[in-house]
Scaffold this motif. Structure first.
Motif, PDB file in Angstrom:
ATOM      1  N   ALA A 121       0.855  -1.190   0.000  1.00 39.96           N
ATOM      2  CA  ALA A 121       0.000   0.000   0.000  1.00 39.96           C
ATOM      3  C   ALA A 121       0.886   1.232   0.000  1.00 39.96           C
ATOM      4  O   ALA A 121       1.621   1.483   0.949  1.00 39.96           O
ATOM      5  CB  ALA A 121      -0.918  -0.003   1.222  1.00 39.96           C
ATOM      6  N   LYS A 122       0.815   1.999  -1.060  1.00 43.60           N
ATOM      7  CA  LYS A 122       1.685   3.164  -1.174  1.00 43.60           C
ATOM      8  C   LYS A 122       1.117   4.351  -0.389  1.00 43.60           C
ATOM      9  O   LYS A 122      -0.084   4.430  -0.110  1.00 43.60           O
ATOM     10  CB  LYS A 122       1.897   3.555  -2.635  1.00 43.60           C
ATOM     11  N   ILE A 123       2.020   5.270  -0.042  1.00 36.66           N
ATOM     12  CA  ILE A 123       1.665   6.488   0.673  1.00 36.66           C
ATOM     13  C   ILE A 123       1.908   7.679  -0.242  1.00 36.66           C
ATOM     14  O   ILE A 123       2.952   7.769  -0.895  1.00 36.66           O
ATOM     15  CB  ILE A 123       2.508   6.658   1.950  1.00 36.66           C
ATOM     16  N   LYS A 124       0.948   8.586  -0.280  1.00 38.35           N
ATOM     17  CA  LYS A 124       1.108   9.801  -1.064  1.00 38.35           C
ATOM     18  C   LYS A 124       0.372  10.930  -0.362  1.00 38.35           C
ATOM     19  O   LYS A 124      -0.819  10.797  -0.052  1.00 38.35           O
ATOM     20  CB  LYS A 124       0.551   9.599  -2.479  1.00 38.35           C
ATOM     21  N   ALA A 125       1.072  12.002  -0.074  1.00 41.26           N
ATOM     22  CA  ALA A 125       0.502  13.191   0.565  1.00 41.26           C
ATOM     23  C   ALA A 125      -0.226  12.850   1.863  1.00 41.26           C
ATOM     24  O   ALA A 125      -1.317  13.370   2.141  1.00 41.26           O
ATOM     25  CB  ALA A 125      -0.436  13.911  -0.403  1.00 41.26           C
ATOM     26  N   GLY A 126       0.383  11.963   2.633  1.00 42.75           N
ATOM     27  CA  GLY A 126      -0.176  11.632   3.933  1.00 42.75           C
ATOM     28  C   GLY A 126      -1.354  10.682   3.914  1.00 42.75           C
ATOM     29  O   GLY A 126      -1.957  10.411   4.955  1.00 42.75           O
ATOM     30  N   LYS A 127      -1.694  10.160   2.749  1.00 44.90           N
ATOM     31  CA  LYS A 127      -2.790   9.213   2.621  1.00 44.90           C
ATOM     32  C   LYS A 127      -2.271   7.874   2.093  1.00 44.90           C
ATOM     33  O   LYS A 127      -1.303   7.826   1.320  1.00 44.90           O
ATOM     34  CB  LYS A 127      -3.869   9.740   1.662  1.00 44.90           C
ATOM     35  N   VAL A 128      -2.911   6.813   2.518  1.00 49.19           N
ATOM     36  CA  VAL A 128      -2.535   5.470   2.096  1.00 49.19           C
ATOM     37  C   VAL A 128      -3.543   4.966   1.070  1.00 49.19           C
ATOM     38  O   VAL A 128      -4.758   5.092   1.266  1.00 49.19           O
ATOM     39  CB  VAL A 128      -2.512   4.495   3.299  1.00 49.19           C
ATOM     40  N   TYR A 129      -3.045   4.412  -0.030  1.00 49.67           N
ATOM     41  CA  TYR A 129      -3.906   3.749  -1.015  1.00 49.67           C
ATOM     42  C   TYR A 129      -4.152   2.337  -0.478  1.00 49.67           C
ATOM     43  O   TYR A 129      -3.403   1.410  -0.759  1.00 49.67           O
ATOM     44  CB  TYR A 129      -3.228   3.723  -2.382  1.00 49.67           C
ATOM     45  N   ALA A 130      -5.207   2.209   0.297  1.00 47.22           N
ATOM     46  CA  ALA A 130      -5.389   1.058   1.181  1.00 47.22           C
ATOM     47  C   ALA A 130      -6.359   0.023   0.624  1.00 47.22           C
ATOM     48  O   ALA A 130      -7.394   0.361   0.059  1.00 47.22           O
ATOM     49  CB  ALA A 130      -5.900   1.538   2.544  1.00 47.22           C
ATOM     50  N   THR A 131      -5.986  -1.240   0.820  1.00 47.69           N
ATOM     51  CA  THR A 131      -6.860  -2.364   0.453  1.00 47.69           C
ATOM     52  C   THR A 131      -7.370  -3.029   1.721  1.00 47.69           C
ATOM     53  O   THR A 131      -6.582  -3.524   2.522  1.00 47.69           O
ATOM     54  CB  THR A 131      -6.097  -3.400  -0.391  1.00 47.69           C
ATOM     55  N   TYR A 132      -8.686  -3.049   1.880  1.00 47.62           N
ATOM     56  CA  TYR A 132      -9.309  -3.780   2.981  1.00 47.62           C
ATOM     57  C   TYR A 132     -10.138  -4.957   2.468  1.00 47.62           C
ATOM     58  O   TYR A 132     -10.459  -5.856   3.226  1.00 47.62           O
ATOM     59  CB  TYR A 132     -10.219  -2.846   3.792  1.00 47.62           C
TER      60      TYR A 132
END
Length: 318
Positions: A121-132
């Protein structure tokens, strides 16, 4: 306009021409987590096609502590549907500098991630591209919220303790609000509600049945329905079974949602409903089902049943 099947889609521009002819069965997130040994945050030092991904551990969030640098050189859940030659290259996105990884150490002592498109899960601008749920369905989540909830999910699957009070506080904050959607002023709440609903599913939490129903009945939002149908897996009661059955029976419902309802119902081993399920099967949809998306995406090999196929499997298990 956001596709109803995909609320955040990673851009897999890094896939090579060879990979376009290669497909795999992308695992669900619970399988990624259950099969991982470690959950870490790391800096990506280098990524090359032949040598894999070299990372430097920032911190270990789940599993035995990892320190220093290591190389990810293989996959632990890569199941091909079709391929043109071997797919053993690591064309990792070059723009990722800091990333969460689910890692497994295989029998040969090599560190592995799940597939080329799952288990990070990558991080960009303080947000995580998250998989749940699945890599096809992702959410943008603040770093602190991601670490709190994903660490709890990892620890729960690995029979380790987690911060139950913090998770309860997080879920209570969002589950009591009305279901949100993709409007600009709602989307952050929508993502948070997605995380809350998926936490209920992964952690098998009870006490939220009444709060789940508005999401389950939200036919304007496919994702709310799917997450709520998954979360209902914790409520093995006659009334919950009937709620699931209503969606399964009604052929005007989304066929993806219907299959998720069948999967939740199957956890209850509802032998008392077998004859009714047999009748429903006769007129159940045989339409091709799945995540949709770009036909050139190698994850098109992901297996997903028709409504009738899911019903047959449930009936045969009773």
């Amino acid at each position: 306009m956001i596709h109803r099947r995909l609320f955040i889609t990673l851009v897999f521009a890094w896939l090579t021409a060879c990979a376009y002819a290669t497909t795999w069965d992308e695992p669900w997130q619970e399988d990624v987590i259950k099969n991982a040994d470690y959950f870490v945050l790391a800096n990506v030092k280098s990524a090359t096609e032949k040598k894999g991904i070299t990372i430097e551990i920032i911190k270990t969030l789940g599993g035995p502590e990892l320190k220093g640098s290591l190389s990810i050189t293989d996959y632990y859940l890569l199941s091909f549907g079709s391929y043109s030659g071997r797919y053993d290259e690591f064309d990792f996105p070059q723009d990722i500098k800091k990333c969460y990884f689910f890692i497994k150490k295989n029998a040969e002592g090599h560190y592995c991630m799940a597939t080329p498109t799952a288990g990070y899960a990558k991080i960009k601008a303080g947000k995580v591209y998250a998989t749940y749920r699945h890599s096809y369905h992702q959410a943008l989540v603040p770093v602190d919220d991601y670490e709190l909830t994903m660490t709890a999910i990892f620890n729960n699957y690995h029979k380790l303790p987690y911060n139950k009070q913090a998770i309860t506080d997080y879920i209570d904050k969002y589950i009591k609000l009305k279901p949100s959607g993709f409007a600009k002023d709602e989307v952050e709440t929508f993502f948070a509600q997605h995380v809350a609903l998926e936490c209920i599913y992964h952690l098998r939490l009870t006490g939220y049945y009444d709060q789940l129903l508005p999401f389950f009945h939200d036919r304007s939002n496919f994702h709310n329905q799917v997450s709520a149908a998954r979360a209902l897996i914790s409520y093995n009661t006659p009334i919950c079974k009937q709620e699931l059955m209503k969606v399964i029976i009604d052929t005007t419902n989304d066929i993806f949602v219907q299959v998720i309802c069948i999967w939740s119902l199957s956890e209850f081993k509802p032998t008392e409903l077998k004859e009714q399920l047999i009748q429903i099967k006769e007129t159940a949809s045989t339409k091709e089902n799945g995540f949709g998306g770009d036909i050139m995406d190698p994850r098109v090999g992901t297996m997903f049943p028709t409504v009738r196929e899911a019903l047959i499997k449930l009936i045969d298990s009773l």
